[in-house]
Enzyme design. Structure first.
Site, short mmCIF file in Angstrom:
data_model
loop_
_atom_site.label_atom_id
_atom_site.label_comp_id
_atom_site.label_asym_id
_atom_site.label_seq_id
_atom_site.Cartn_x
_atom_site.Cartn_y
_atom_site.Cartn_z
N THR A 1 -69.31 -114.85 -85.20
CA THR A 1 -69.03 -113.97 -86.32
C THR A 1 -69.62 -114.59 -87.58
OG1 THR A 1 -66.90 -115.03 -86.63
CG2 THR A 1 -66.92 -113.02 -85.29
N VAL B 1 -68.00 -115.14 -91.04
CA VAL B 1 -67.19 -116.02 -91.89
C VAL B 1 -66.78 -117.30 -91.16
CG1 VAL B 1 -65.05 -116.21 -93.24
CG2 VAL B 1 -66.34 -114.07 -93.26
N CYS B 2 -66.44 -117.17 -89.89
CA CYS B 2 -65.90 -118.29 -89.11
C CYS B 2 -66.78 -119.55 -89.12
CB CYS B 2 -65.60 -117.86 -87.69
SG CYS B 2 -64.43 -116.49 -87.60
N PRO B 3 -68.09 -119.45 -88.89
CA PRO B 3 -68.88 -120.69 -88.87
C PRO B 3 -68.95 -121.38 -90.22
CG PRO B 3 -70.33 -118.80 -88.67
CD PRO B 3 -68.92 -118.29 -88.56
N ILE C 1 -65.73 -123.45 -90.21
CA ILE C 1 -65.81 -124.54 -89.22
C ILE C 1 -66.74 -125.63 -89.73
CG2 ILE C 1 -66.51 -125.12 -86.86
CD1 ILE C 1 -65.71 -122.16 -86.15
#
Length: 188
Positions: free
Chosen positions: A62, A64-66, A69
């Site tokens: 997706t 936003v997630c990386p 992270i």
């Protein structure tokens, strides 16, 4: 006289909160990209007696997630310097985590496990599943060495979190003192 028929209703999902014991768990995780060493079992035993930061993201692959992270990864040493263990989690499998790490430049060299809550058992126990799509919300838990939740923050699915605020909050909790707004580690 006609009696009412009572139909069973679903129990509303309640989010685990402050002062509560973080649930015991043991799940598969992607811990490396090295052939034959990609996966391991990770559980609550891996942070027993230590501070832990557990952060959930909704889905792999997706937008936003990386960014989150990668930002947590940039601050891995900061968490280690505070004797806190860092764990990332989502509802994807360990195999999907590995594929994502192999295909996303910012995720190739992570220094913390990507835990696979594939059956969403932990996210369900925590009460952090989105009512819209069943994916874990962007929840962050700071757990103390006794396994007690000392801080929880949940963002809307569309909004990434501030890793520096997680660190600031961890610092404040570790002082075991009263800390005002915007207090930083270097201040009294």
């Amino acid at each position: 006289m006609i009696s009412k028929i009572m139909l069973p209703t679903a129990t509303p999902q309640r989010m685990l909160g402050l002062g509560e014991k973080f649930p015991e768990f043991k799940l598969k995780a992607c811990v490396s990209r090295e052939k034959g060493k990609e996966f391991a079992d990770i559980g609550s035993k891996d942070f027993k007696g230590s501070w832990a930061v557990m952060f959930f993201w909704p889905l792999d692959f997706t937008f936003v997630c990386p960014t989150e992270i990668a930002e947590f990864n940039k601050h891995t040493k900061d968490f280690q310097n505070r004797e806190a263990k860092l764990f990332g989690l989502s509802g994807d499998s360990e195999f999907v985590h590995l594929a994502w790490r192999n295909n996303h430049e910012d995720l190739k060299n992570l220094h913390f496990p990507m835990i696979a809550d594939y059956n969403k058992t932990l996210a369900t126990e925590l009460g952090i599943l989105s009512k819209e799509n069943g994916a874990p919300l962007r929840a962050t838990y700071i757990v103390d060495p006794d396994g007690i939740v000392r801080w929880v923050s949940v963002n809307d699915l569309s909004v990434g979190r501030n890793v520096k605020e997680v660190l600031r909050t961890l610092d404040a909790l570790q002082t075991d003192e009263l800390c005002p707004c915007k207090w930083e580690r270097s201040e009294e």
